[in-house]
Design a protein around this motif. Structure first.
Motif, PDB file in Angstrom:
ATOM      1  N   THR A  69       0.840  -1.196   0.000  1.00 61.59           N
ATOM      2  CA  THR A  69       0.000   0.000   0.000  1.00 61.59           C
ATOM      3  C   THR A  69       0.874   1.245   0.000  1.00 61.59           C
ATOM      4  OG1 THR A  69      -1.702  -1.160   1.271  1.00 61.59           O
ATOM      5  CG2 THR A  69      -1.845   1.248   1.168  1.00 61.59           C
ATOM      6  N   ILE A  70       0.534   2.190  -0.854  1.00 65.13           N
ATOM      7  CA  ILE A  70       1.229   3.474  -0.902  1.00 65.13           C
ATOM      8  C   ILE A  70       0.479   4.471  -0.043  1.00 65.13           C
ATOM      9  CG2 ILE A  70       1.878   5.402  -2.385  1.00 65.13           C
ATOM     10  CD1 ILE A  70       2.174   3.407  -4.669  1.00 65.13           C
ATOM     11  N   SER A  71       1.239   5.247   0.732  1.00 61.31           N
ATOM     12  CA  SER A  71       0.651   6.322   1.524  1.00 61.31           C
ATOM     13  C   SER A  71       1.628   7.489   1.543  1.00 61.31           C
ATOM     14  CB  SER A  71       0.324   5.850   2.938  1.00 61.31           C
ATOM     15  OG  SER A  71       1.502   5.421   3.604  1.00 61.31           O
ATOM     16  N   ARG A  72       1.203   8.591   2.183  1.00 66.52           N
ATOM     17  CA  ARG A  72       2.027   9.793   2.132  1.00 66.52           C
ATOM     18  C   ARG A  72       1.922  10.572   3.424  1.00 66.52           C
ATOM     19  NH1 ARG A  72       3.763  14.090  -1.567  1.00 66.52           N
ATOM     20  NH2 ARG A  72       3.299  16.100  -0.649  1.00 66.52           N
ATOM     21  N   ASP A  73       3.006  11.184   3.801  1.00 68.72           N
ATOM     22  CA  ASP A  73       3.028  12.163   4.890  1.00 68.72           C
ATOM     23  C   ASP A  73       3.252  13.519   4.245  1.00 68.72           C
ATOM     24  OD1 ASP A  73       3.782  13.957   6.903  1.00 68.72           O
ATOM     25  OD2 ASP A  73       4.637  12.366   8.136  1.00 68.72           O
ATOM     26  N   ASN A  74       2.196  14.312   4.140  1.00 67.19           N
ATOM     27  CA  ASN A  74       2.310  15.591   3.440  1.00 67.19           C
ATOM     28  C   ASN A  74       3.313  16.517   4.111  1.00 67.19           C
ATOM     29  OD1 ASN A  74       0.428  15.006   1.423  1.00 67.19           O
ATOM     30  ND2 ASN A  74      -1.266  15.589   2.745  1.00 67.19           N
ATOM     31  N   ALA A  75       3.301  16.528   5.441  1.00 66.27           N
ATOM     32  CA  ALA A  75       4.163  17.458   6.166  1.00 66.27           C
ATOM     33  C   ALA A  75       5.637  17.160   5.906  1.00 66.27           C
ATOM     34  CB  ALA A  75       3.854  17.397   7.656  1.00 66.27           C
ATOM     35  N   GLU A  76       5.958  15.896   5.740  1.00 62.23           N
ATOM     36  CA  GLU A  76       7.348  15.499   5.557  1.00 62.23           C
ATOM     37  C   GLU A  76       7.703  15.296   4.091  1.00 62.23           C
ATOM     38  OE1 GLU A  76       9.546  15.410   7.954  1.00 62.23           O
ATOM     39  OE2 GLU A  76       8.036  15.982   9.449  1.00 62.23           O
ATOM     40  N   ASN A  77       6.722  15.478   3.194  1.00 63.75           N
ATOM     41  CA  ASN A  77       6.954  15.251   1.768  1.00 63.75           C
ATOM     42  C   ASN A  77       7.557  13.869   1.540  1.00 63.75           C
ATOM     43  OD1 ASN A  77       6.459  16.302  -0.783  1.00 63.75           O
ATOM     44  ND2 ASN A  77       8.539  17.059  -1.024  1.00 63.75           N
ATOM     45  N   THR A  78       6.982  12.896   2.208  1.00 61.34           N
ATOM     46  CA  THR A  78       7.488  11.524   2.173  1.00 61.34           C
ATOM     47  C   THR A  78       6.391  10.586   1.712  1.00 61.34           C
ATOM     48  OG1 THR A  78       9.063  11.952   3.954  1.00 61.34           O
ATOM     49  CG2 THR A  78       8.468   9.657   3.557  1.00 61.34           C
ATOM     50  N   VAL A  79       6.751   9.677   0.821  1.00 58.81           N
ATOM     51  CA  VAL A  79       5.835   8.640   0.375  1.00 58.81           C
ATOM     52  C   VAL A  79       6.297   7.312   0.966  1.00 58.81           C
ATOM     53  CG1 VAL A  79       4.914   7.405  -1.631  1.00 58.81           C
ATOM     54  CG2 VAL A  79       5.259   9.873  -1.735  1.00 58.81           C
ATOM     55  N   TYR A  80       5.343   6.514   1.398  1.00 60.39           N
ATOM     56  CA  TYR A  80       5.644   5.229   2.026  1.00 60.39           C
ATOM     57  C   TYR A  80       5.118   4.082   1.168  1.00 60.39           C
ATOM     58  CZ  TYR A  80       6.227   8.218   6.096  1.00 60.39           C
ATOM     59  OH  TYR A  80       6.642   9.195   6.956  1.00 60.39           O
ATOM     60  N   LEU A  81       5.840   2.993   1.166  1.00 56.73           N
ATOM     61  CA  LEU A  81       5.360   1.741   0.574  1.00 56.73           C
ATOM     62  C   LEU A  81       5.241   0.732   1.702  1.00 56.73           C
ATOM     63  CD1 LEU A  81       4.631   0.216  -2.060  1.00 56.73           C
ATOM     64  CD2 LEU A  81       7.003  -0.600  -2.092  1.00 56.73           C
ATOM     65  N   GLY A  82       4.017   0.525   2.157  1.00 54.89           N
ATOM     66  CA  GLY A  82       3.764  -0.466   3.193  1.00 54.89           C
ATOM     67  C   GLY A  82       3.682  -1.846   2.578  1.00 54.89           C
ATOM     68  N   MET A  83       4.422  -2.793   3.148  1.00 55.77           N
ATOM     69  CA  MET A  83       4.494  -4.142   2.574  1.00 55.77           C
ATOM     70  C   MET A  83       4.094  -5.153   3.639  1.00 55.77           C
ATOM     71  SD  MET A  83       8.034  -3.784   0.388  1.00 55.77           S
ATOM     72  CE  MET A  83       9.028  -3.739   1.867  1.00 55.77           C
ATOM     73  N   ASN A  84       3.007  -5.847   3.400  1.00 53.79           N
ATOM     74  CA  ASN A  84       2.514  -6.866   4.325  1.00 53.79           C
ATOM     75  C   ASN A  84       2.564  -8.246   3.668  1.00 53.79           C
ATOM     76  OD1 ASN A  84       1.784  -4.947   6.339  1.00 53.79           O
ATOM     77  ND2 ASN A  84      -0.080  -4.484   5.187  1.00 53.79           N
ATOM     78  N   SER A  85       2.434  -9.259   4.491  1.00 60.41           N
ATOM     79  CA  SER A  85       2.414 -10.649   4.002  1.00 60.41           C
ATOM     80  C   SER A  85       3.582 -10.910   3.054  1.00 60.41           C
ATOM     81  CB  SER A  85       1.083 -10.938   3.295  1.00 60.41           C
ATOM     82  OG  SER A  85      -0.002 -10.715   4.155  1.00 60.41           O
ATOM     83  N   LEU A  86       4.756 -10.514   3.486  1.00 59.70           N
ATOM     84  CA  LEU A  86       5.930 -10.618   2.622  1.00 59.70           C
ATOM     85  C   LEU A  86       6.296 -12.076   2.358  1.00 59.70           C
ATOM     86  CD1 LEU A  86       7.943  -7.642   4.060  1.00 59.70           C
ATOM     87  CD2 LEU A  86       7.328  -7.945   1.652  1.00 59.70           C
ATOM     88  N   ARG A  87       6.808 -12.287   1.164  1.00 55.95           N
ATOM     89  CA  ARG A  87       7.182 -13.627   0.690  1.00 55.95           C
ATOM     90  C   ARG A  87       8.651 -13.635   0.296  1.00 55.95           C
ATOM     91  NH1 ARG A  87       2.269 -13.399  -3.741  1.00 55.95           N
ATOM     92  NH2 ARG A  87       0.522 -13.449  -2.270  1.00 55.95           N
ATOM     93  N   PRO A  88       9.274 -14.786   0.286  1.00 56.43           N
ATOM     94  CA  PRO A  88      10.686 -14.831  -0.151  1.00 56.43           C
ATOM     95  C   PRO A  88      10.902 -14.229  -1.536  1.00 56.43           C
ATOM     96  CG  PRO A  88      10.091 -16.875   0.947  1.00 56.43           C
ATOM     97  CD  PRO A  88       8.817 -16.071   0.824  1.00 56.43           C
ATOM     98  N   GLU A  89       9.929 -14.361  -2.409  1.00 60.86           N
ATOM     99  CA  GLU A  89      10.076 -13.813  -3.758  1.00 60.86           C
ATOM    100  C   GLU A  89      10.005 -12.286  -3.802  1.00 60.86           C
ATOM    101  OE1 GLU A  89       7.885 -16.142  -2.783  1.00 60.86           O
ATOM    102  OE2 GLU A  89       5.919 -15.884  -3.756  1.00 60.86           O
ATOM    103  N   ASP A  90       9.685 -11.659  -2.672  1.00 61.88           N
ATOM    104  CA  ASP A  90       9.734 -10.199  -2.584  1.00 61.88           C
ATOM    105  C   ASP A  90      11.143  -9.693  -2.285  1.00 61.88           C
ATOM    106  OD1 ASP A  90       6.603 -10.366  -0.864  1.00 61.88           O
ATOM    107  OD2 ASP A  90       6.916  -9.753  -2.953  1.00 61.88           O
ATOM    108  N   THR A  91      12.065 -10.591  -2.013  1.00 68.26           N
ATOM    109  CA  THR A  91      13.439 -10.203  -1.721  1.00 68.26           C
ATOM    110  C   THR A  91      14.055  -9.500  -2.918  1.00 68.26           C
ATOM    111  OG1 THR A  91      13.783 -11.995  -0.137  1.00 68.26           O
ATOM    112  CG2 THR A  91      15.749 -11.068  -1.184  1.00 68.26           C
ATOM    113  N   ALA A  92      14.556  -8.286  -2.696  1.00 62.98           N
ATOM    114  CA  ALA A  92      15.107  -7.470  -3.782  1.00 62.98           C
ATOM    115  C   ALA A  92      15.631  -6.165  -3.195  1.00 62.98           C
ATOM    116  CB  ALA A  92      14.044  -7.171  -4.838  1.00 62.98           C
ATOM    117  N   VAL A  93      16.318  -5.419  -4.023  1.00 64.34           N
ATOM    118  CA  VAL A  93      16.603  -4.018  -3.715  1.00 64.34           C
ATOM    119  C   VAL A  93      15.457  -3.195  -4.284  1.00 64.34           C
ATOM    120  CG1 VAL A  93      18.173  -2.070  -4.020  1.00 64.34           C
ATOM    121  CG2 VAL A  93      19.083  -4.391  -3.759  1.00 64.34           C
TER     122      VAL A  93
END
Length: 126
Positions: A69-93
């Motif tokens: 899920t993508i979300s944002r903190d407007n005050a900090e001008n920061t975007v977040y990528l929330g990652m749940n139910s992670l799997r080994p195949e999500d391993t990456a840079v």
């Protein structure tokens, strides 16, 4: 000119969660497109997700839909990528990237992005 600084990667077990941050320094506006990409060892760079900075539009790769899920903190001008139910195949840079021309229709194309974060390692153990 925008500059992106990423943080939040790490090592988690299968089923765990992480939240990546991408802080945008410099001038931005809500129409800029931010993309998230990842590259696993021996594999091509892969589109993960995208949004405009105002988070009025979001788009996810089928492989992460319902888990990330993508979300944002407007005050900090920061975007977040929330990652749940992670799997080994999500391993990456994981990389965030910014397109200041707001080309939403081309959001999956890495060549449209002008600015890139430094990348952060996500490792999911089985």
């Amino acid at each position: 000119q925008a500059r992106l600084v990423e943080s939040g990667g790490g090592l988690v077990q299968t089923g765990g969660s992480l939240r990546l941050s991408c802080a945008a320094a410099g001038r931005t506006n809500s129409n800029y497109v931010m993309g998230w990409f990842r590259r696993a060892p021996g594999r091509e760079r892969e589109f993960v997700a995208a949004s405009n900075l105002g988070i009025t539009n979001t788009h996810y790769a089928d492989s992460v839909k319902g888990r990330f899920t993508i979300s944002r903190d407007n005050a900090e001008n920061t975007v977040y990528l929330g990652m749940n139910s992670l799997r080994p195949e999500d391993t990456a840079v994981y990389y965030c990237a910014l397109d200041p021309r707001g080309r939403w229709s081309s959001r999956r194309d890495s060549s449209i992005y002008w600015h890139w974060g430094q990348g952060t390692q996500v490792t999911v153990s089985s």
